[in-house]
Design an enzyme around this catalytic site. Sequence first.
Site, PDB file in Angstrom:
ATOM      1  N   GLU A  81       0.822  -1.212   0.000  1.00  0.00           N
ATOM      2  CA  GLU A  81       0.000   0.000   0.000  1.00  0.00           C
ATOM      3  C   GLU A  81       0.855   1.261   0.000  1.00  0.00           C
ATOM      4  O   GLU A  81       1.748   1.431   0.838  1.00  0.00           O
ATOM      5  CB  GLU A  81      -0.949   0.007   1.202  1.00  0.00           C
ATOM      6  CG  GLU A  81      -1.897   1.188   1.181  1.00  0.00           C
ATOM      7  CD  GLU A  81      -3.051   1.035   2.149  1.00  0.00           C
ATOM      8  OE1 GLU A  81      -3.650   2.064   2.499  1.00  0.00           O
ATOM      9  OE2 GLU A  81      -3.347  -0.100   2.548  1.00  0.00           O
ATOM     10  N   LYS A 271      -7.956  -0.349  10.919  1.00  0.00           N
ATOM     11  CA  LYS A 271      -7.332  -0.883   9.713  1.00  0.00           C
ATOM     12  C   LYS A 271      -6.029  -0.153   9.449  1.00  0.00           C
ATOM     13  O   LYS A 271      -5.019  -0.751   9.049  1.00  0.00           O
ATOM     14  CB  LYS A 271      -8.276  -0.749   8.526  1.00  0.00           C
ATOM     15  CG  LYS A 271      -7.763  -1.388   7.233  1.00  0.00           C
ATOM     16  CD  LYS A 271      -6.976  -0.431   6.358  1.00  0.00           C
ATOM     17  CE  LYS A 271      -6.529  -1.096   5.065  1.00  0.00           C
ATOM     18  NZ  LYS A 271      -5.625  -0.236   4.266  1.00  0.00           N
ATOM     19  N   ASP A 287       2.554 -14.816  11.772  1.00  0.00           N
ATOM     20  CA  ASP A 287       1.222 -15.088  11.230  1.00  0.00           C
ATOM     21  C   ASP A 287       0.341 -13.843  11.374  1.00  0.00           C
ATOM     22  O   ASP A 287      -0.226 -13.601  12.439  1.00  0.00           O
ATOM     23  CB  ASP A 287       0.607 -16.273  11.978  1.00  0.00           C
ATOM     24  CG  ASP A 287      -0.711 -16.737  11.386  1.00  0.00           C
ATOM     25  OD1 ASP A 287      -1.297 -15.994  10.567  1.00  0.00           O
ATOM     26  OD2 ASP A 287      -1.168 -17.835  11.737  1.00  0.00           O
ATOM     27  N   HIS A 384      -1.382  10.469   0.411  1.00  0.00           N
ATOM     28  CA  HIS A 384      -1.575   9.151  -0.186  1.00  0.00           C
ATOM     29  C   HIS A 384      -1.446   9.214  -1.697  1.00  0.00           C
ATOM     30  O   HIS A 384      -0.774   8.377  -2.310  1.00  0.00           O
ATOM     31  CB  HIS A 384      -2.947   8.605   0.209  1.00  0.00           C
ATOM     32  CG  HIS A 384      -3.229   7.243  -0.353  1.00  0.00           C
ATOM     33  ND1 HIS A 384      -2.671   6.095   0.169  1.00  0.00           N
ATOM     34  CD2 HIS A 384      -3.985   6.849  -1.404  1.00  0.00           C
ATOM     35  CE1 HIS A 384      -3.082   5.056  -0.522  1.00  0.00           C
ATOM     36  NE2 HIS A 384      -3.880   5.483  -1.478  1.00  0.00           N
TER      37      HIS A 384
END
Length: 434
Positions: A81, A271, A287, A384
């Site tokens: 990302e 998130k 993991d 972004h």
Amino acid sequence: MIKGFSKLTKEEKRQWICQQYLSDPSQAEVFTSYDLRDENLQKLHDDFIENTIGNYILPFAVAPNFLIDGHYYTVPMVLEESSVVAAVSKAAKFWSEQGGFLCQVRSMEKVGHIHLFFEGDKHELFQFFSTIEPLLYEQTQGITENMRKRGGGISSIILKDMTDSLEHYYQVFVTFLTGDAMGANFINSCLEKMSQTIEQEAITHLSHGALEVLMSILSNYTPQCLVRAEVSAPVSRMSFNDIEGKVFATDFTRAIAVANADVYRAVTHNKGVMNGIDAVVIATGNDFRAVEAAVHAYAAKEGRYKSLTQAYIKEDIFHFSIEIPLAIGTVGGLTKLHPMVKTALQILENPSAETLMKVIACVGLAQNFAAVSSLVTYGIQKGHMKMHLANILNQLGATPAQKQEIIAYFKDKTVSHSEVVQAFNKVAGVVPHE
């Protein structure tokens, strides 16, 4: 339907995929283009999972300047990302100038369960368990020997009455310390051995009602395996993105309050936290699915899903913190097999599991600080989309010279996909279709 797919060679699997799903035969080259030159290394990767037909490559980056408990770390991150690494690095630098991150590992206990069903007298069951509890420790000594030498092993074994939730349901609740290992295989091996002992002893000790061991498995919810990271600074030193310190700090704490008040915002908020956390978890061969599941469950521990981070101002001091469950390891699993995992751990100076917990928590806090800071100042899209600009130009097939010119053009402008396309068409001399 295809039978015997797993028995095909790697090349045969690729051919079948191409025949079934890829209309252009040249698309098969995508698999070979990512093959490793070192055949032994490629074979190692092929053996990680089943039905391997290729490699999926993600960028491996680093975020420097993390001052954690007085020590500087450069943190490896694996993700795709745009802007995450840049944002984390900016936040790390900002907080290094304020004294850095302070961390505390509250506990490293992990949990496993033996799920039982018993239709007899519960008092008899608890008496039975009291009798065999020492045997459960004894029968697992062969499994726990090496772990006990490293200061780990089984911490406690408790029988819980769960019949209020489900008829005839009981649970053997077992806690473990696994040192620098994540310990999943160790925990599951212990639980299965205990299950065998319980079933064998029940035959001779329980006179009424059938006892059935349904399953034995570790839990990925690890609220006893907690790490806390925090930062603080005088409000007067909290100027950020050209916004005065008091205004910025006040707006920031209000944004955290919104994430605590509204589940829609909390999910997106958390998130963003996981953007940073997952990237380090993946880079170090841990993991990330287990970490995600535990962290999100912890966010709802009070019966409503809330922010993983907290912020407040007290006596003109801004405080910002995160507390999360993290069950991770620095030995075992991929740490001994995957060369990039080995390298990531070396970059982190071969940390203990406790140190890695601290680093991961700090990256999550830094990512959240960067994201919320953008939201309450110039907005999330400016930074972004600046980082996404290179991706758009690659999609358009821009040359290095064209990229340089267009990036310079957008230096003081807000980036949007349509405006980048227009700028590219102008630089490339492309006449758009009417």
